[in-house]
Design an enzyme around this catalytic site. Structure first.
Site, PDB file in Angstrom:
ATOM      1  N   ASN A   1      79.096  62.485   9.009  1.00 37.23           N
ATOM      2  CA  ASN A   1      78.196  61.538   9.514  1.00 37.23           C
ATOM      3  C   ASN A   1      78.721  60.176   9.276  1.00 37.23           C
ATOM      4  OD1 ASN A   1      76.140  59.811   9.807  1.00 37.23           O
ATOM      5  ND2 ASN A   1      74.517  60.965   8.469  1.00 37.23           N
TER       6      ASN A   1
ATOM      7  N   LYS B   1      79.460  60.161   5.329  1.00 42.86           N
ATOM      8  CA  LYS B   1      79.104  61.329   4.658  1.00 42.86           C
ATOM      9  C   LYS B   1      79.559  62.587   5.065  1.00 42.86           C
ATOM     10  CE  LYS B   1      74.486  59.369   3.427  1.00 42.86           C
ATOM     11  NZ  LYS B   1      73.224  58.985   4.097  1.00 42.86           N
TER      12      LYS B   1
ATOM     13  N   ARG C   1      77.821  63.573  13.919  1.00 37.64           N
ATOM     14  CA  ARG C   1      76.456  63.056  14.050  1.00 37.64           C
ATOM     15  C   ARG C   1      76.862  61.759  15.276  1.00 37.64           C
ATOM     16  NH1 ARG C   1      72.503  59.087  10.767  1.00 37.64           N
ATOM     17  NH2 ARG C   1      70.905  59.062  12.169  1.00 37.64           N
TER      18      ARG C   1
ATOM     19  N   HIS D   1      66.654  60.011  14.918  1.00 39.81           N
ATOM     20  CA  HIS D   1      66.334  61.246  13.667  1.00 39.81           C
ATOM     21  C   HIS D   1      66.010  62.525  14.315  1.00 39.81           C
ATOM     22  CE1 HIS D   1      64.903  57.661  10.706  1.00 39.81           C
ATOM     23  NE2 HIS D   1      66.154  58.200  10.400  1.00 39.81           N
TER      24      HIS D   1
ATOM     25  N   LEU E   1      60.478  59.746   6.457  1.00 40.58           N
ATOM     26  CA  LEU E   1      60.484  58.320   5.482  1.00 40.58           C
ATOM     27  C   LEU E   1      61.660  58.387   4.415  1.00 40.58           C
ATOM     28  CD1 LEU E   1      56.750  58.738   4.810  1.00 40.58           C
ATOM     29  CD2 LEU E   1      58.073  57.678   6.831  1.00 40.58           C
TER      30      LEU E   1
ATOM     31  N   ASN F   1      65.521  55.800   4.203  1.00 35.63           N
ATOM     32  CA  ASN F   1      65.898  54.631   4.460  1.00 35.63           C
ATOM     33  C   ASN F   1      65.584  53.842   5.856  1.00 35.63           C
ATOM     34  OD1 ASN F   1      67.016  53.089   2.231  1.00 35.63           O
ATOM     35  ND2 ASN F   1      68.681  54.221   1.999  1.00 35.63           N
ATOM     36  N   GLY F   2      65.990  54.877   6.762  1.00 34.16           N
ATOM     37  CA  GLY F   2      65.372  54.688   7.879  1.00 34.16           C
ATOM     38  C   GLY F   2      64.114  55.457   8.175  1.00 34.16           C
TER      39      GLY F   2
ATOM     40  N   ARG G   1      64.712  47.469   7.549  1.00 27.80           N
ATOM     41  CA  ARG G   1      64.440  47.261   8.959  1.00 27.80           C
ATOM     42  C   ARG G   1      63.017  46.936   9.113  1.00 27.80           C
ATOM     43  NH1 ARG G   1      67.146  52.334  11.445  1.00 27.80           N
ATOM     44  NH2 ARG G   1      68.353  52.853   9.475  1.00 27.80           N
TER      45      ARG G   1
ATOM     46  N   ARG H   1      61.772  53.331  -5.446  1.00 28.47           N
ATOM     47  CA  ARG H   1      61.493  53.784  -6.849  1.00 28.47           C
ATOM     48  C   ARG H   1      61.391  52.271  -7.618  1.00 28.47           C
ATOM     49  NH1 ARG H   1      66.140  58.119  -6.854  1.00 28.47           N
ATOM     50  NH2 ARG H   1      66.840  56.591  -5.221  1.00 28.47           N
TER      51      ARG H   1
ATOM     52  N   GLY I   1      63.718  60.828   1.954  1.00 28.27           N
ATOM     53  CA  GLY I   1      63.641  60.495   0.501  1.00 28.27           C
ATOM     54  C   GLY I   1      62.190  60.101   0.024  1.00 28.27           C
TER      55      GLY I   1
ATOM     56  N   GLU J   1      59.342  63.046   0.621  1.00 28.05           N
ATOM     57  CA  GLU J   1      59.795  64.112  -0.101  1.00 28.05           C
ATOM     58  C   GLU J   1      59.346  63.816  -1.558  1.00 28.05           C
ATOM     59  OE1 GLU J   1      63.692  65.575   0.588  1.00 28.05           O
ATOM     60  OE2 GLU J   1      63.553  65.536   2.661  1.00 28.05           O
ATOM     61  N   ASN J   2      59.703  62.592  -1.971  1.00 23.92           N
ATOM     62  CA  ASN J   2      59.600  62.228  -3.651  1.00 23.92           C
ATOM     63  C   ASN J   2      58.257  61.367  -4.063  1.00 23.92           C
ATOM     64  OD1 ASN J   2      62.039  63.663  -4.272  1.00 23.92           O
ATOM     65  ND2 ASN J   2      62.936  62.299  -2.887  1.00 23.92           N
TER      66      ASN J   2
ATOM     67  N   GLU K   1      69.159  67.661   7.672  1.00 22.89           N
ATOM     68  CA  GLU K   1      69.834  67.303   9.121  1.00 22.89           C
ATOM     69  C   GLU K   1      71.229  67.915   9.242  1.00 22.89           C
ATOM     70  OE1 GLU K   1      68.518  63.479   7.450  1.00 22.89           O
ATOM     71  OE2 GLU K   1      68.591  62.618   9.627  1.00 22.89           O
TER      72      GLU K   1
HETATM   73  P1  ADP Z   1      68.501  58.177   4.074  1.00 25.43           P
HETATM   74  O1  ADP Z   1      67.561  57.648   5.109  1.00 25.43           O
HETATM   75  O2  ADP Z   1      69.583  56.985   3.768  1.00 25.43           O
HETATM   76  O3  ADP Z   1      69.101  59.611   4.018  1.00 25.43           O
HETATM   77  P2  ADP Z   1      66.888  59.156   2.096  1.00 25.43           P
HETATM   78  O4  ADP Z   1      66.213  60.134   2.790  1.00 25.43           O
HETATM   79  O5  ADP Z   1      67.738  59.447   0.917  1.00 25.43           O
HETATM   80  O6  ADP Z   1      67.579  57.849   2.931  1.00 25.43           O
HETATM   81  O7  ADP Z   1      65.734  58.141   1.308  1.00 25.43           O
HETATM   82  C1  ADP Z   1      65.752  57.004   0.546  1.00 25.43           C
HETATM   83  C2  ADP Z   1      64.527  56.610   0.075  1.00 25.43           C
HETATM   84  O8  ADP Z   1      63.918  57.364  -0.556  1.00 25.43           O
HETATM   85  C3  ADP Z   1      64.829  55.321  -0.733  1.00 25.43           C
HETATM   86  O9  ADP Z   1      63.874  54.120  -0.508  1.00 25.43           O
HETATM   87  C4  ADP Z   1      64.435  55.784  -2.351  1.00 25.43           C
HETATM   88  O10 ADP Z   1      63.789  54.753  -2.991  1.00 25.43           O
HETATM   89  C5  ADP Z   1      63.373  56.833  -1.872  1.00 25.43           C
HETATM   90  N1  ADP Z   1      63.281  57.809  -2.846  1.00 25.43           N
HETATM   91  C6  ADP Z   1      63.936  58.786  -3.384  1.00 25.43           C
HETATM   92  N2  ADP Z   1      63.380  59.299  -4.562  1.00 25.43           N
HETATM   93  C7  ADP Z   1      62.159  58.710  -4.841  1.00 25.43           C
HETATM   94  C8  ADP Z   1      61.150  58.638  -5.559  1.00 25.43           C
HETATM   95  N3  ADP Z   1      61.300  59.888  -6.712  1.00 25.43           N
HETATM   96  N4  ADP Z   1      60.466  58.039  -5.538  1.00 25.43           N
HETATM   97  C9  ADP Z   1      60.111  57.199  -4.634  1.00 25.43           C
HETATM   98  N5  ADP Z   1      61.063  56.866  -3.878  1.00 25.43           N
HETATM   99  C10 ADP Z   1      62.128  57.788  -3.824  1.00 25.43           C
END
Ligand code: ADP
Length: 586
Positions: A7, A14, A63, A152, A181, A183-184, A213, A255, A301, A304-305, A359
């Site tokens: 990627n 990556k 990608r 995506h 949800l 970074n993008g 963005r 975070r 990110g 999921e989190n 992905e």
């Molecule tokens: P990318 O699109 O670059 O692959 P990710 O899917 O890894 O990005 O998502 C990154 C986002 O997820 C960041 O905004 C990060 O702050 C958020 N994130 C990751 N872990 C947590 C968490 N435990 N709580 C809140 N936000 C999180």
């Protein structure tokens, strides 16, 4: 198969080496700080190739963000494909050049391996036209290629399949809203296994609020920014200084923003509220667009989190059946071992699932599928459609009766199926109510006569012909043929042709169908969108991919010469996922 997934982004590369049989990553890594005086793409790719065991790799998956109008599926890369991706650069000036750099370098370093391009846009290839078009001057938009493409794709399709597996339902029976949800960020509405709405458009800038963005914005605001800041600065501001970072002034990491919000920082709170509000609006819009929803899937990110963000997004949606279970949501932890967690209450009529996206695995599986096949396998894009006018097939005896003893057909025009041709000879069909003159005979001669007409022709003739596959004329309708040398009454032979697709076995493999299957073919993007059901698949070594329909069917879909339709199939990537509805021939 061991697949190296690359990627190659504008600021990082990556990679992941994946064994598609075990679905495990054998090695994972990232080279960051590309450009801005840091590493070059060349150096980054060389570094990666030093880190992985090259002897293990069997294929490389790349990608590619923008596939434009041209690419509908994962595609084996050759020089022409590279040139075509190059043509898509104006559509994704930030992404495609970096993707191309990675492809060029990896092909140089590993010239004997198959390289496959996986397009972010491909999953959205079946967007209906109501979702594709912006309300701009149509000619101008078409000239400049301004339309919604969507991104995506690998993530939306992966989590949708995982959700269907988890719910033990066929993907094609589900209406899903998937929310990537990260970074993008983008939302996608999925119906019949296909993307029917998505929030990113011409570029990955539209839609939800993202890390840096802006997402949706009044075009008037863009004009205002351009007047004040100029084009390049506006571009930078909208792509890199907006979104969560712009609103919060605290950077793009949710975070940090959540931490500051908890400590009372008002801009951090504002950023979170605006973010959640945008996602809620899309959920409402997509539920309305599909006329309902069976499950909402959160991934990336943030999806999921962040239990807190999930709660803000999904609160007070019980009016349409979404009920979040506070405890399940709070405790949800997705991982490679537990990739799906249901965070809804038992009473919820819409399931809310947190799904860990992958992905890279999706990319590796698609790469393996393309790499495994012969290089000549047609990428399963649209099926070309041929419109058959009424016509007659004759056998030796009927030829003699109608055109004279020992007469031969003469070639007027070759048809697309090898060896088949339209003859100069024509006949008159006679039925109880009327007759039709000048009906073309097709050659060569067959074992028995067969006359194929449309429903409208049946009214003209006053007959009732059954819908039949070619060759199945037993017990079909009677008809009288009049030729220059005589008249012939047939007790059977008149049919209304069962719409069908001719396919070479390689095409069948690429589409994941077999001889005798019935599939659906969707006609979209024209004047009258239409999905044909009950389309018979006919596979033979001598066939060239083409769907045959009659004039009534073509008119119903407002089709013209050279049209194509999308076969509604499901690539056999993840075996347990949606299966094509298969019914044996009548
Ligand atoms: P990318 O699109 O670059 O692959 P990710 O899917 O890894 O990005 O998502 C990154 C986002 O997820 C960041 O905004 C990060 O702050 C958020 N994130 C990751 N872990 C947590 C968490 N435990 N709580 C809140 N936000 C999180």
């Amino acid at each position: 198969m061991k697949v190296l997934v690359i990627n190659c982004g504008s600021s990082s590369v990556k990679y992941r080496l994946i064994d598609t049989e075990t679905r495990m990553a054998l090695s994972v890594g990232v080279v960051e700080r590309i450009g801005d005086g840091g590493t070059s793409h060349r150096a980054a790719v060389s570094e990666i190739l030093e880190r992985v065991d090259l002897t293990e790799i069997e294929a490389v998956g790349h990608r590619v963000v923008h596939g434009g109008e041209r690419f509908h599926d994962a595609t084996l890369i050759d020089d022409q494909v590279v040139a075509a991706i190059e043509e898509c650069v104006p559509l994704a000036p930030l992404h495609n050049p970096a993707n191309l750099a990675g492809i060029r370098l990896a092909r140089e370093a590993l010239p004997s391996l198959p390289h496959v391009a996986i397009f972010d846009t491909a999953f959205h290839r079946r967007l209906p036209r109501r979702a594709i078009h912006y309300a701009l001057d149509l000619d101008l938009a078409q000239r400049l290629g301004i339309r919604r493409y969507g991104f995506h794709g690998p993530s939306h399709s992966y989590v949708a399949r995982r959700a269907a597996e988890y719910l033990e339902r066929d993907l094609e029976d589900l209406r899903l809203i998937t929310l990537h949800l990260g970074n993008g960020a983008s939302a996608c509405a999925i119906e019949l296994g296909a993307s029917v709405e998505t929030s990113m458009g011409l570029t990955p800038l539209e839609g939800l609020v993202m890390g840096t963005r802006c997402g949706d914005l009044d075009p008037g605001a863009v004009l205002q920014l351009v007047r004040e800041l100029g084009v390049d600065e506006t571009d930078r501001v909208l792509n890199r200084e907006s979104g969560l970072a712009g609103l919060s002034g605290l950077g793009n990491d949710l975070r940090d923003i959540e931490e500051q919000a908890a400590a009372g920082n008002d801009r951090a709170r504002l950023a979170i509220t605006v973010y959640a509000h945008a996602v809620r609006r899309y959920i409402g819009a997509y539920a309305a667009a599909m006329g309902g929803v069976d499950a909402i899937v959160l991934t990336g990110g943030i999806g999921e989190n962040s239990a807190q963000m999930r709660r803000r997004i999904l609160q007070q949606l019980d009016f349409f059946g979404v009920r979040l279970d506070e405890d399940r949501n709070h405790d949800a932890r997705v991982s490679a071992e537990v990739p799906v967690v249901d965070v809804s209450t038992d009473r919820a009529s819409v399931r809310t699932l947190v799904v860990k996206t992958n992905e890279e695995l999706m990319t590796a599986l698609q790469t393996a599928r393309v790499a495994r096949g012969d290089t000549e396998v047609r990428s399963p894009g649209p099926v070309p459609i041929a419109i058959s006018g009424r016509h007659v097939h004759l056998d030796r005896a009927s030829m003699d009766a109608l055109f004279g003893e020992g007469s031969e057909l003469t070639v007027y025009k070759n048809l697309s199926q090898p060896g088949q041709y339209a003859a100069r000879e024509t006949l008159t069909l006679v039925g109880p109510r009327g007759q039709i003159e000048g009906v073309r005979v097709l050659g060569p001669l067959r074992k028995s006569p067969q006359i194929e007409i449309s429903r409208t022709d049946e009214f003209a003739l006053g007959v009732d012909a059954p819908i039949r596959a070619s060759g199945k004329t037993q017990g079909s309708a009677p008809v009288t043929l009049v030729g220059p040398a005589g008249t012939l009454h047939l007790n059977e032979g008149l049919i209304c042709a069962w719409r069908h697709i001719h396919m070479h076995p390689k095409d069948a493999e690429a589409y994941g169908v077999e001889n005798g299957d019935e599939v659906e073919v969707a006609i979209q993007g024209g004047e009258r969108d239409l999905t044909f059901g009950d389309v018979l698949v006919r596979v033979k070594d001598s066939y060239v991919l083409e769907m045959h329909i009659d004039t009534d069917e073509a008119n119903a879909a407002e089709l013209s010469r050279g049209a194509g339709g999308d076969l509604l199939y499901d690539p056999p990537d993840i075996a347990a996922a949606a299966s094509l509805e298969r019914r044996r021939t009548r």
